[in-house]
Design a protein around this motif. Structure first.
Motif, PDB file in Angstrom:
ATOM      1  N   VAL A 172      20.234  44.957   2.587  1.00 44.06           N
ATOM      2  CA  VAL A 172      19.443  43.725   2.547  1.00 44.06           C
ATOM      3  C   VAL A 172      20.256  42.610   3.198  1.00 44.06           C
ATOM      4  CG1 VAL A 172      18.252  42.051   1.089  1.00 44.06           C
ATOM      5  CG2 VAL A 172      18.348  44.457   0.399  1.00 44.06           C
ATOM      6  N   VAL A 173      19.684  41.966   4.204  1.00 44.84           N
ATOM      7  CA  VAL A 173      20.333  40.826   4.858  1.00 44.84           C
ATOM      8  C   VAL A 173      19.402  39.632   4.702  1.00 44.84           C
ATOM      9  CG1 VAL A 173      21.339  39.911   6.974  1.00 44.84           C
ATOM     10  CG2 VAL A 173      21.452  42.369   6.506  1.00 44.84           C
ATOM     11  N   ALA A 174      19.799  38.676   3.864  1.00 39.90           N
ATOM     12  CA  ALA A 174      18.933  37.534   3.564  1.00 39.90           C
ATOM     13  C   ALA A 174      18.602  36.748   4.821  1.00 39.90           C
ATOM     14  CB  ALA A 174      19.599  36.632   2.524  1.00 39.90           C
ATOM     15  N   THR A 175      19.610  36.544   5.660  1.00 40.42           N
ATOM     16  CA  THR A 175      19.392  35.887   6.948  1.00 40.42           C
ATOM     17  C   THR A 175      20.617  36.110   7.815  1.00 40.42           C
ATOM     18  OG1 THR A 175      18.925  33.782   8.072  1.00 40.42           O
ATOM     19  CG2 THR A 175      20.295  33.679   6.111  1.00 40.42           C
ATOM     20  N   CYS A 176      20.407  36.236   9.120  1.00 42.22           N
ATOM     21  CA  CYS A 176      21.516  36.359  10.064  1.00 42.22           C
ATOM     22  C   CYS A 176      21.027  35.918  11.435  1.00 42.22           C
ATOM     23  CB  CYS A 176      22.065  37.788  10.123  1.00 42.22           C
ATOM     24  SG  CYS A 176      20.924  39.010  10.810  1.00 42.22           S
ATOM     25  N   ARG A 177      21.978  35.604  12.290  1.00 42.56           N
ATOM     26  CA  ARG A 177      21.602  35.204  13.642  1.00 42.56           C
ATOM     27  C   ARG A 177      21.391  36.428  14.526  1.00 42.56           C
ATOM     28  NH1 ARG A 177      25.521  31.266  16.884  1.00 42.56           N
ATOM     29  NH2 ARG A 177      26.741  33.177  16.957  1.00 42.56           N
ATOM     30  N   TYR A 200      16.144  45.669   4.929  1.00 50.80           N
ATOM     31  CA  TYR A 200      15.305  44.513   4.605  1.00 50.80           C
ATOM     32  C   TYR A 200      15.982  43.303   5.241  1.00 50.80           C
ATOM     33  CZ  TYR A 200      12.777  47.463   1.307  1.00 50.80           C
ATOM     34  OH  TYR A 200      12.008  48.459   0.745  1.00 50.80           O
ATOM     35  N   LEU A 201      15.286  42.663   6.180  1.00 53.86           N
ATOM     36  CA  LEU A 201      15.994  41.798   7.113  1.00 53.86           C
ATOM     37  C   LEU A 201      15.252  40.507   7.433  1.00 53.86           C
ATOM     38  CD1 LEU A 201      18.339  41.555   9.268  1.00 53.86           C
ATOM     39  CD2 LEU A 201      16.831  42.815  10.824  1.00 53.86           C
ATOM     40  N   HIS A 202      16.051  39.449   7.597  1.00 56.61           N
ATOM     41  CA  HIS A 202      15.584  38.224   8.249  1.00 56.61           C
ATOM     42  C   HIS A 202      16.578  37.933   9.366  1.00 56.61           C
ATOM     43  CE1 HIS A 202      14.828  34.037   9.208  1.00 56.61           C
ATOM     44  NE2 HIS A 202      13.697  34.104   8.543  1.00 56.61           N
ATOM     45  N   CYS A 203      16.114  38.027  10.613  1.00 51.68           N
ATOM     46  CA  CYS A 203      17.008  37.882  11.758  1.00 51.68           C
ATOM     47  C   CYS A 203      16.398  36.911  12.763  1.00 51.68           C
ATOM     48  CB  CYS A 203      17.252  39.241  12.418  1.00 51.68           C
ATOM     49  SG  CYS A 203      18.515  39.218  13.709  1.00 51.68           S
ATOM     50  N   ALA A 204      17.204  35.952  13.213  1.00 51.90           N
ATOM     51  CA  ALA A 204      16.709  34.937  14.137  1.00 51.90           C
ATOM     52  C   ALA A 204      16.549  35.469  15.554  1.00 51.90           C
ATOM     53  CB  ALA A 204      17.654  33.740  14.143  1.00 51.90           C
ATOM     54  N   SER A 205      17.166  36.620  15.853  1.00 53.87           N
ATOM     55  CA  SER A 205      17.034  37.230  17.176  1.00 53.87           C
ATOM     56  C   SER A 205      16.556  38.673  17.015  1.00 53.87           C
ATOM     57  CB  SER A 205      18.373  37.190  17.920  1.00 53.87           C
ATOM     58  OG  SER A 205      19.361  37.909  17.206  1.00 53.87           O
ATOM     59  N   ARG A 206      16.354  39.337  18.124  1.00 49.81           N
ATOM     60  CA  ARG A 206      15.860  40.709  18.072  1.00 49.81           C
ATOM     61  C   ARG A 206      16.960  41.643  17.558  1.00 49.81           C
ATOM     62  NH1 ARG A 206      11.281  41.375  21.633  1.00 49.81           N
ATOM     63  NH2 ARG A 206      11.772  43.596  21.791  1.00 49.81           N
ATOM     64  N   ALA A 235      12.027  46.370   7.214  1.00 47.60           N
ATOM     65  CA  ALA A 235      11.044  45.588   6.472  1.00 47.60           C
ATOM     66  C   ALA A 235      11.538  44.152   6.378  1.00 47.60           C
ATOM     67  CB  ALA A 235      10.827  46.164   5.073  1.00 47.60           C
ATOM     68  N   GLU A 236      10.626  43.251   6.115  1.00 49.14           N
ATOM     69  CA  GLU A 236      10.995  41.849   5.950  1.00 49.14           C
ATOM     70  C   GLU A 236      11.774  41.663   4.652  1.00 49.14           C
ATOM     71  OE1 GLU A 236       8.764  37.523   6.482  1.00 49.14           O
ATOM     72  OE2 GLU A 236       7.618  39.331   6.014  1.00 49.14           O
ATOM     73  N   VAL A 237      12.725  40.735   4.654  1.00 50.04           N
ATOM     74  CA  VAL A 237      13.552  40.510   3.476  1.00 50.04           C
ATOM     75  C   VAL A 237      12.662  40.140   2.286  1.00 50.04           C
ATOM     76  CG1 VAL A 237      13.937  38.048   3.923  1.00 50.04           C
ATOM     77  CG2 VAL A 237      15.644  39.354   2.653  1.00 50.04           C
ATOM     78  N   ASN A 255      11.558  34.738  12.115  1.00 49.31           N
ATOM     79  CA  ASN A 255      12.081  36.035  11.703  1.00 49.31           C
ATOM     80  C   ASN A 255      11.583  37.111  12.663  1.00 49.31           C
ATOM     81  OD1 ASN A 255      13.203  38.171  10.371  1.00 49.31           O
ATOM     82  ND2 ASN A 255      11.930  38.017   8.536  1.00 49.31           N
ATOM     83  N   GLN A 256      12.515  37.717  13.398  1.00 54.17           N
ATOM     84  CA  GLN A 256      12.152  38.749  14.366  1.00 54.17           C
ATOM     85  C   GLN A 256      12.552  40.138  13.869  1.00 54.17           C
ATOM     86  OE1 GLN A 256      12.642  37.805  18.586  1.00 54.17           O
ATOM     87  NE2 GLN A 256      13.554  35.833  18.034  1.00 54.17           N
ATOM     88  N   TRP A 257      12.434  40.349  12.565  1.00 54.12           N
ATOM     89  CA  TRP A 257      12.861  41.605  11.958  1.00 54.12           C
ATOM     90  C   TRP A 257      12.152  42.824  12.542  1.00 54.12           C
ATOM     91  CZ3 TRP A 257       9.396  44.830   9.457  1.00 54.12           C
ATOM     92  CH2 TRP A 257       8.130  44.291   9.188  1.00 54.12           C
ATOM     93  N   ASP A 258      10.952  42.645  13.072  1.00 51.18           N
ATOM     94  CA  ASP A 258      10.161  43.777  13.549  1.00 51.18           C
ATOM     95  C   ASP A 258      10.198  43.947  15.067  1.00 51.18           C
ATOM     96  OD1 ASP A 258       8.868  41.394  13.948  1.00 51.18           O
ATOM     97  OD2 ASP A 258       6.869  42.144  13.447  1.00 51.18           O
ATOM     98  N   LYS A 259      11.047  43.194  15.759  1.00 49.24           N
ATOM     99  CA  LYS A 259      11.134  43.285  17.227  1.00 49.24           C
ATOM    100  C   LYS A 259      12.463  43.942  17.594  1.00 49.24           C
ATOM    101  CE  LYS A 259       8.236  39.195  17.966  1.00 49.24           C
ATOM    102  NZ  LYS A 259       7.869  39.060  16.545  1.00 49.24           N
TER     103      LYS A 259
END
Length: 405
Positions: free
Chosen positions: A297-302, A315-321, A333-335, A349-353
């Motif tokens: 699980v990554v709450a948020t990352c660049r 389970y991810l929130h990522c500002a980039s692909r 999956a989304e965080v 959130n580009q978790w799915d790209k």
């Protein structure tokens, strides 16, 4: 025809990496330029420097990871650019570092002021016709010497060697280190060594977080460890739960008042199996390597990069692909809502790209998939089971998140 298409795809990958590298270098240069105007009080400047160091180190690893599709000449160019960044950061640090204070040079020790044992060795050397540095073994037997060292049991109290005191100090330091690792906050039952307790390492004397070589443990990083999030590493972990999120996502309170969450500048996960790893917030990149049959699980990352991993739910929130390479059976999956932060709510959130650098063909990618809503872990599990407790065992948590079947 297929070869031509593959070549074009590889060219596109190199161009994307070049654009990404250029963007990261520019961002790091801007961060360095702001260092001189960053307040040194409260550790703000130190945190900013640590963030720059973590960024340079991350960029170096990313160039190394991309060596499979980047020509050798380009790799050297990237390496030179990274070296220049490091030199610029060092120069910037030297510019705002305080001048060194004047110090008197230490007088050289009088050559005649030698110990009894040194004198004995010198006598042995003269007797044998050889010369040797005192304190190091010599081939001379010393049978011709008339100088004998004083026996240890005849030495005066000031000359006795303090081995017992030394051992006592070592044992004390080991005990203190053990307390820093697991006793600062203690387990729920007050015994950090208990296998059933949730371990809460304080990292009171550390500037970074390193958790390595653990099996069948539940580790929860307390909010008091927020001072040590310049970088984080979790490695060689088996059948465990590691939660790093509290200091990176929660507001802490100390003697000076409330302080904002302190995300990791960079985070590395490596050699992990059959485990749940909750990373919390990462201001820079999260690197995941050689992780198997686990949930991350990554709450948020660049940026998120995964290598040589298989059968992992992310389970991810990522500002980039997100980027994967040499992976199999990865599901994204989304965080979950339990780990969303104020920052993640304000950034896309580009978790799915996902970009797969080892899949150059058109069509569905067999290396990863997006988790269906029905297959995702429920909010109830995240909020009630994962935190653990007296009535929830380690296996209960791992079973609830699907690591154990």
């Amino acid at each position: 025809m297929a070869t031509s298409a593959q070549s074009n795809m590889q060219l596109g990958t190199k161009e994307r990496f070049f654009a990404y590298f250029k963007h990261e270098v520019t961002a790091l240069q801007e961060q360095m330029e702001r260092l001189a105007t960053t307040a040194p009080s409260g550790g703000e400047r130190k945190d900013a420097v640590d963030h720059c160091l973590a960024g340079i180190d991350r960029l170096s690893h990313e160039v190394k990871d991309a060596s499979s599709y980047i020509p050798a000449y380009d790799q050297r160019t990237y390496a030179d650019a990274i070296k220049a960044l490091g030199e610029k950061l060092q120069k910037t640090r030297n510019d705002f570092a305080p001048p060194k204070k004047f110090q008197f040079s230490t007088a050289r020790k009088n050559a005649s002021a030698i110990s009894i044992n040194d004198a004995a060795e010198l006598a042995q050397q003269h007797g044998s016709g050889s010369l040797h540095v005192p304190g190091y073994p010599s081939d001379a037997s010393g049978t011709n010497s008339s100088f004998a060292p004083t026996p240890l049991d005849k030495l005066s109290p000031s000359e006795e060697k303090p081995e017992p005191d030394l051992h006592a100090r070592v044992n004390k330091n080991l005990s203190r280190a053990r307390e820093d690792e697991y006793g600062g906050e203690g387990g729920e039952d007050g015994n950090a060594a208990s296998s059933s307790a949730i371990r809460k390492p304080s990292f009171s004397n550390a500037s970074s977080i390193t958790i390595s070589n653990h099996t069948s443990v539940h580790i929860l990083l307390p909010t008091s460890a927020s001072h040590a999030t310049s970088s984080g590493t979790v490695s060689n972990v088996r059948h465990s739960v590691v939660d790093l999120s509290p200091p990176t996502t929660s507001t802490t309170t100390n003697s000076t008042g409330a302080s904002a969450p302190s995300p990791f500048a960079g985070l590395t996960l490596k050699n992990i199996k059959d485990s749940l790893i909750i990373c919390g917030a990462v201001a820079g990149s999260a690197h995941v390597t050689s992780v198997e049959n686990s949930v991350v699980v990554v709450a948020t990352c660049r940026q998120f990069r995964m290598h040589s991993s298989k059968n992992v739910d992310v389970y991810l929130h990522c500002a980039s692909r997100p980027i994967i390479e040499d992976c199999e059976g990865v599901r994204f999956a989304e965080v979950p809502g339990a780990y969303t932060t104020s920052d993640s709510k304000q950034t896309p959130n580009q978790w799915d790209k996902i970009d797969d650098f080892t899949w150059l063909k058109a069509g569905p990618n067999p290396h990863y998939k997006l988790l269906d809503q029905a297959d995702r872990i429920s909010d109830e599990v995240w909020t009630q089971t994962v935190p653990g407790g007296h009535s929830v065992s380690l296996d209960d948590i791992l079973r609830a998140v699907g690591v154990l079947r």
